[in-house]
Design a protein around this motif. Structure first.
Motif, mmCIF file in Angstrom:
data_model
loop_
_atom_site.group_PDB
_atom_site.id
_atom_site.type_symbol
_atom_site.label_atom_id
_atom_site.label_comp_id
_atom_site.label_asym_id
_atom_site.label_seq_id
_atom_site.Cartn_x
_atom_site.Cartn_y
_atom_site.Cartn_z
ATOM 1 N N VAL A 25 36.594 26.589 12.084
ATOM 2 C CA VAL A 25 37.751 25.781 12.487
ATOM 3 C C VAL A 25 38.585 26.614 13.451
ATOM 4 C CG1 VAL A 25 39.853 24.656 11.695
ATOM 5 C CG2 VAL A 25 37.798 24.551 10.295
ATOM 6 N N ALA A 26 38.794 26.084 14.639
ATOM 7 C CA ALA A 26 39.649 26.754 15.620
ATOM 8 C C ALA A 26 41.081 26.294 15.392
ATOM 9 C CB ALA A 26 39.197 26.432 17.035
ATOM 10 N N LEU A 27 41.982 27.252 15.191
ATOM 11 C CA LEU A 27 43.385 26.905 14.953
ATOM 12 C C LEU A 27 44.032 26.445 16.252
ATOM 13 C CD1 LEU A 27 44.515 29.827 12.632
ATOM 14 C CD2 LEU A 27 43.749 27.558 11.997
ATOM 15 N N SER A 28 44.709 25.322 16.181
ATOM 16 C CA SER A 28 45.453 24.807 17.323
ATOM 17 C C SER A 28 46.918 24.669 16.906
ATOM 18 C CB SER A 28 44.883 23.459 17.765
ATOM 19 O OG SER A 28 45.062 22.501 16.752
ATOM 20 N N ARG A 82 51.775 31.626 18.843
ATOM 21 C CA ARG A 82 50.860 32.056 19.905
ATOM 22 C C ARG A 82 49.876 33.101 19.416
ATOM 23 N NH1 ARG A 82 54.575 32.630 25.315
ATOM 24 N NH2 ARG A 82 54.828 30.400 25.672
ATOM 25 N N ASN A 83 50.302 33.925 18.465
ATOM 26 C CA ASN A 83 49.423 34.945 17.918
ATOM 27 C C ASN A 83 48.273 34.313 17.134
ATOM 28 O OD1 ASN A 83 48.645 37.618 17.497
ATOM 29 N ND2 ASN A 83 49.742 37.723 15.564
ATOM 30 N N LEU A 84 48.509 33.177 16.492
ATOM 31 C CA LEU A 84 47.478 32.521 15.691
ATOM 32 C C LEU A 84 46.687 31.464 16.455
ATOM 33 C CD1 LEU A 84 49.354 32.043 12.326
ATOM 34 C CD2 LEU A 84 47.531 33.649 12.832
ATOM 35 N N ALA A 85 47.193 31.016 17.593
ATOM 36 C CA ALA A 85 46.518 29.952 18.338
ATOM 37 C C ALA A 85 45.153 30.418 18.811
ATOM 38 C CB ALA A 85 47.370 29.526 19.522
ATOM 39 N N ARG A 86 44.171 29.535 18.690
ATOM 40 C CA ARG A 86 42.796 29.734 19.126
ATOM 41 C C ARG A 86 42.016 30.738 18.289
ATOM 42 N NH1 ARG A 86 40.828 28.187 24.108
ATOM 43 N NH2 ARG A 86 39.730 30.147 24.135
ATOM 44 N N VAL A 87 42.531 31.168 17.156
ATOM 45 C CA VAL A 87 41.751 31.998 16.240
ATOM 46 C C VAL A 87 40.778 31.078 15.511
ATOM 47 C CG1 VAL A 87 41.870 33.384 14.131
ATOM 48 C CG2 VAL A 87 43.505 33.760 15.947
ATOM 49 N N VAL A 89 38.500 30.358 12.305
ATOM 50 C CA VAL A 89 38.386 30.716 10.888
ATOM 51 C C VAL A 89 37.111 30.093 10.343
ATOM 52 C CG1 VAL A 89 39.491 30.589 8.631
ATOM 53 C CG2 VAL A 89 40.889 30.740 10.688
ATOM 54 N N THR A 90 36.287 30.942 9.716
ATOM 55 C CA THR A 90 35.048 30.470 9.102
ATOM 56 C C THR A 90 35.060 30.880 7.636
ATOM 57 O OG1 THR A 90 33.916 30.841 11.198
ATOM 58 C CG2 THR A 90 32.539 30.506 9.256
ATOM 59 N N ALA A 91 34.823 29.924 6.756
ATOM 60 C CA ALA A 91 34.726 30.215 5.319
ATOM 61 C C ALA A 91 33.290 30.632 5.011
ATOM 62 C CB ALA A 91 35.112 29.001 4.499
ATOM 63 N N LEU A 92 33.129 31.815 4.417
ATOM 64 C CA LEU A 92 31.811 32.306 4.048
ATOM 65 C C LEU A 92 31.469 31.847 2.636
ATOM 66 C CD1 LEU A 92 32.206 35.912 5.479
ATOM 67 C CD2 LEU A 92 31.207 33.928 6.602
ATOM 68 N N GLU A 110 37.809 35.165 13.777
ATOM 69 C CA GLU A 110 37.211 35.572 15.044
ATOM 70 C C GLU A 110 38.201 35.307 16.167
ATOM 71 O OE1 GLU A 110 33.472 34.247 17.846
ATOM 72 O OE2 GLU A 110 33.553 33.595 15.778
ATOM 73 N N ASN A 111 38.280 36.244 17.078
ATOM 74 C CA ASN A 111 39.170 36.112 18.222
ATOM 75 C C ASN A 111 38.324 35.816 19.461
ATOM 76 O OD1 ASN A 111 41.220 36.257 20.075
ATOM 77 N ND2 ASN A 111 41.470 38.457 19.962
ATOM 78 N N PRO A 112 38.303 34.558 19.944
ATOM 79 C CA PRO A 112 37.476 34.249 21.108
ATOM 80 C C PRO A 112 38.082 34.739 22.424
ATOM 81 C CG PRO A 112 38.626 32.291 20.406
ATOM 82 C CD PRO A 112 38.940 33.372 19.405
#
Length: 125
Positions: A25-28, A82-87, A89-92, A110-112
């Motif tokens: 899930v990409a945080l927006s 802004r620090n969290l935008a576009r990070v 998150v993958t649940a393992l 993950e930081n794209p």
């Protein structure tokens, strides 16, 4: 005419599937919520008291301090978003546990972008 009205209203958005998403899930900006803590609510109360006192005693310096504090709080909230935008998150996969034991749910962040992210942490509430 009825089709145009239905298309404009888009009533289907209320009935869409809201089940948890699978995979990354990409945080927006719509998925990031900044909620106040007890300390944050206490500081809002103090700033409000400072504002009332400054207005009551007609203190320009007090008003300037109040608006500087509020401005710094707003800038820090924008910076946190802004620090969290576009990070991403993958649940393992979680390890199986017995009833009563603590379950651990590993997450992969993950930081794209090439932008450096500061102090990104996950904790339970």
């Amino acid at each position: 005419m009825l089709r145009k009205l239905r298309a404009k209203l888009d009533l289907g958005r209320f009935f869409r599937d809201r089940s948890p998403k699978r995979g990354p899930v990409a945080l927006s900006s719509r998925k990031i919520y900044i909620l106040p803590t007890r300390e944050g609510l206490a500081s809002v109360f103090v700033v409000f008291a400072l504002l009332l006192g400054s207005i009551n005693f007609q203190s320009s310096l007090g008003l300037a301090l109040t608006f500087i504090i509020v401005g710094m709080a707003l800038v820090s909230m924008i910076d946190a978003q802004r620090n969290l935008a576009r990070v991403v998150v993958t649940a393992l996969d979680a390890e199986p546990v017995f009833a009563g034991e603590r379950a651990r749910y590993p997450l992969h962040l993950e930081n794209p972008d090439k932008k450096t992210r500061y102090s990104v942490a996950v904790r339970t509430g």
